[in-house]
Design a protein around this motif. Structure first.
Motif, mmCIF file in Angstrom:
data_model
loop_
_atom_site.group_PDB
_atom_site.id
_atom_site.type_symbol
_atom_site.label_atom_id
_atom_site.label_comp_id
_atom_site.label_asym_id
_atom_site.label_seq_id
_atom_site.Cartn_x
_atom_site.Cartn_y
_atom_site.Cartn_z
ATOM 1 N N LEU A 160 -12.332 -1.736 7.760
ATOM 2 C CA LEU A 160 -11.310 -0.677 7.748
ATOM 3 C C LEU A 160 -11.397 0.178 6.494
ATOM 4 N N SER A 161 -11.590 -0.478 5.346
ATOM 5 C CA SER A 161 -11.606 0.266 4.082
ATOM 6 C C SER A 161 -12.707 1.337 4.102
ATOM 7 N N ALA A 162 -13.891 0.966 4.580
ATOM 8 C CA ALA A 162 -14.997 1.926 4.637
ATOM 9 C C ALA A 162 -14.684 3.052 5.628
ATOM 10 N N GLN A 163 -14.079 2.690 6.760
ATOM 11 C CA GLN A 163 -13.733 3.716 7.765
ATOM 12 C C GLN A 163 -12.706 4.698 7.200
ATOM 13 N N VAL A 164 -11.733 4.164 6.466
ATOM 14 C CA VAL A 164 -10.689 5.021 5.888
ATOM 15 C C VAL A 164 -11.308 5.961 4.847
ATOM 16 N N GLN A 165 -12.198 5.423 4.036
ATOM 17 C CA GLN A 165 -12.863 6.277 3.023
ATOM 18 C C GLN A 165 -13.633 7.407 3.695
ATOM 19 N N HIS A 166 -14.301 7.065 4.810
ATOM 20 C CA HIS A 166 -15.057 8.091 5.529
ATOM 21 C C HIS A 166 -14.109 9.183 6.045
ATOM 22 N N VAL A 167 -12.990 8.744 6.682
ATOM 23 C CA VAL A 167 -12.036 9.726 7.231
ATOM 24 C C VAL A 167 -11.480 10.599 6.100
ATOM 25 N N LEU A 168 -11.151 9.978 4.972
ATOM 26 C CA LEU A 168 -10.578 10.751 3.856
ATOM 27 C C LEU A 168 -11.589 11.749 3.299
ATOM 28 N N THR A 169 -12.853 11.393 3.356
ATOM 29 C CA THR A 169 -13.881 12.301 2.841
ATOM 30 C C THR A 169 -14.078 13.495 3.779
ATOM 31 N N VAL A 170 -14.150 13.210 5.097
ATOM 32 C CA VAL A 170 -14.401 14.337 6.013
ATOM 33 C C VAL A 170 -13.147 15.175 6.271
ATOM 34 N N THR A 171 -11.958 14.618 5.973
ATOM 35 C CA THR A 171 -10.718 15.403 6.174
ATOM 36 C C THR A 171 -10.052 15.681 4.827
ATOM 37 N N ALA A 172 -10.870 15.763 3.771
ATOM 38 C CA ALA A 172 -10.319 15.840 2.406
ATOM 39 C C ALA A 172 -9.285 16.953 2.231
ATOM 40 N N ASP A 173 -9.490 18.099 2.878
ATOM 41 C CA ASP A 173 -8.569 19.226 2.678
ATOM 42 C C ASP A 173 -7.370 19.210 3.628
ATOM 43 N N ASN A 174 -7.329 18.237 4.528
ATOM 44 C CA ASN A 174 -6.244 18.228 5.536
ATOM 45 C C ASN A 174 -4.933 17.718 4.956
ATOM 46 N N VAL A 175 -3.841 18.256 5.482
ATOM 47 C CA VAL A 175 -2.509 17.705 5.194
ATOM 48 C C VAL A 175 -2.160 16.826 6.401
ATOM 49 N N SER A 176 -1.888 15.545 6.159
ATOM 50 C CA SER A 176 -1.650 14.632 7.288
ATOM 51 C C SER A 176 -0.454 15.103 8.114
ATOM 52 N N SER A 177 -0.416 14.701 9.384
ATOM 53 C CA SER A 177 0.689 15.140 10.260
ATOM 54 C C SER A 177 2.022 14.637 9.716
ATOM 55 N N THR A 178 2.021 13.457 9.087
ATOM 56 C CA THR A 178 3.283 12.906 8.559
ATOM 57 C C THR A 178 3.780 13.760 7.390
ATOM 58 N N LEU A 179 2.863 14.164 6.513
ATOM 59 C CA LEU A 179 3.273 15.023 5.386
ATOM 60 C C LEU A 179 3.712 16.398 5.901
ATOM 61 N N GLN A 180 3.038 16.900 6.939
ATOM 62 C CA GLN A 180 3.467 18.195 7.518
ATOM 63 C C GLN A 180 4.902 18.094 8.019
ATOM 64 N N ASP A 181 5.216 16.968 8.710
ATOM 65 C CA ASP A 181 6.587 16.795 9.222
ATOM 66 C C ASP A 181 7.591 16.778 8.067
ATOM 67 N N ILE A 182 7.273 16.030 6.997
ATOM 68 C CA ILE A 182 8.193 15.948 5.847
ATOM 69 C C ILE A 182 8.391 17.333 5.242
ATOM 70 N N ARG A 183 7.306 18.074 5.078
ATOM 71 C CA ARG A 183 7.417 19.406 4.457
ATOM 72 C C ARG A 183 8.240 20.358 5.322
ATOM 73 N N ARG A 184 8.248 20.119 6.648
ATOM 74 C CA ARG A 184 9.058 20.978 7.537
ATOM 75 C C ARG A 184 10.459 20.422 7.736
ATOM 76 N N GLY A 185 10.775 19.292 7.044
ATOM 77 C CA GLY A 185 12.112 18.699 7.201
ATOM 78 C C GLY A 185 12.322 18.097 8.576
ATOM 79 N N ARG A 186 11.233 17.584 9.192
ATOM 80 C CA ARG A 186 11.336 17.016 10.540
ATOM 81 C C ARG A 186 11.117 15.510 10.496
#
Ligand SMILES: NC(=O)c1ccc[n+]([C@@H]2O[C@H](COP(=O)([O-])OP(=O)(O)OC[C@H]3O[C@@H](n4cnc5c(N)ncnc54)[C@H](OP(=O)(O)O)[C@@H]3O)[C@@H](O)[C@H]2O)c1
Length: 329
Positions: free
Chosen positions: A261-287
């Motif tokens: 899992l740790s290696a898979q997560v590192q890979h996802v974080l590297t290829v989506t480095a500039d993304n704002v996660s859906s959970t953070l998007q919801d928080i920023r929109r007050g949802r």
């Protein structure tokens, strides 16, 4: 029968529950999926939350990567409006996970006894509950890396092209069941890169595990995905979360082991480095976020087995505080 008598095939009508980013994207994709002989896309009805949503509907959905806006008829699910007498044979559910059970309950009287329910939600909880409630034969699950967001109501931006996998929570099989193939033929497979996965349960579990490692941490550190690899505090919790989740999974019935899992997560974080996660998007929109269907769900399963999961619990508690502040603001 002569050639001219031959009946023109009628495309299948889809009802879409939830007209947010994914609901609008799928409505456009279904509408633009042409059936050659009929020269038309699938008719789509959007099931909106209430009269206010219906009155804000401008008469069409706009999708940013299509040359023209589309006219998609909308109806409301508001019970007192009396406009929802359609029988629903094919329902695409595009609500957030936490709204899904109530949303389906609001249209349950319209569902045909053999209607298909096709689910787009994050996590695995609603997929499991609905498969139990309606039977695995009627419930279909999607896992998608297509990205979409709403510029304004009914105006969707197709932000990222990805893959979409379709399957059922029945025991994995080498051969594709006929109902799954029939459903694929009715979906915009080309537009949204939809393919069948005969073991969708594993795929949903893997995505859930990765989301449990990433999403809440991006909220706690208020950062883009890639920053989790560089902020020392975040990185430390990330490692602890991955270890804990890897240890929990083999103890949970039906979950796949993910020692890497740790290696898979590192890979996802590297290829989506500039993304704002859906959970953070919801928080920023007050949802409200889907956290109860991510770390919240994992903690509940661990509690049922009397397994400790202190790192996930701590992340969950921090998320609940931040979420309630965001909702109040
Ligand atoms: N967006 C993406 O890129 C993406 C990618 C992969 C997976 N997903 C998953 O797809 C699901 C939908 O995500 P989304 O981004 O499309 O969410 P969203 O933009 O928030 O859309 C959800 C929609 O459902 C509506 N809704 C809630 N309760 C309802 C009810 N009872 N009746 C009718 N409509 C109701 C909401 O209305 P209100 O606005 O009034 O609440 C909203 O319009 C989530 O589980 C998400 O994790 C999304």
């Amino acid at each position: 029968m002569t050639l001219t008598d031959k009946p023109i095939p009628t495309p299948t009508r889809w009802h879409i529950l939830g007209a947010g980013a994914m609901g609008c994207l799928w409505a456009c994709a279904m509408h633009s999926r042409s059936v050659p002989e009929a020269h038309t896309g699938a008719p789509v009805t959007l099931l909106l939350r209430n009269r206010a949503a219906l009155s804000s509907y401008p008469g069409h959905i706009t999708c940013s990567d299509l040359p023209q806006s589309l006219n998609v008829p909308a109806r409301t699910v508001c019970h007192d409006s009396g406009t929802t007498t359609d029988v629903i044979n094919n329902l695409l559910v595009a609500t957030k996970a936490q709204d899904t059970m109530a949303a389906i309950a609001s249209v349950s009287s319209q569902l045909a006894p053999d209607s298909r329910l096709v689910l787009l939600q994050n996590g695995l909880k609603v997929q499991q509950e609905l498969s139990r409630l309606y039977g695995t034969a009627r419930v279909f699950c999607l896992s998608t890396s297509q990205g979409a967001w709403l510029r304004e109501p009914f105006n969707v931006v197709h932000a990222g092209d990805g893959d979409t996998w379709l399957g059922q929570l029945a025991p994995a099989s080498a051969e594709t069941p006929a109902p799954l193939q029939r459903l694929l033929d009715m979906l915009p497979a080309q537009q949204l890169n939809i393919r069948i996965d005969n073991n969708i349960g594993d795929r949903l579990w893997r995505k859930l595990a990765i989301n449990c490692a990433i999403n809440a941490l991006t909220v706690i550190h208020d950062c883009r995905n890639g920053e989790l690899l560089h902020l020392p505090d975040a990185r430390q919790t990330l490692t602890a979360l991955c270890n804990e989740i890897s240890q929990l999974l083999p103890e949970i019935a039906g979950a796949p082991a993910m020692p890497d899992l740790s290696a898979q997560v590192q890979h996802v974080l590297t290829v989506t480095a500039d993304n704002v996660s859906s959970t953070l998007q919801d928080i920023r929109r007050g949802r409200a976020t889907e956290i109860d269907h991510l770390n919240g769900y994992l903690c509940n399963l661990a509690a049922q087995q009397h397994l400790p999961c202190p790192v996930n619990q701590s992340v969950l508690q921090q998320m609940r505080v931040i979420e309630s502040q965001a909702l109040r603001a």
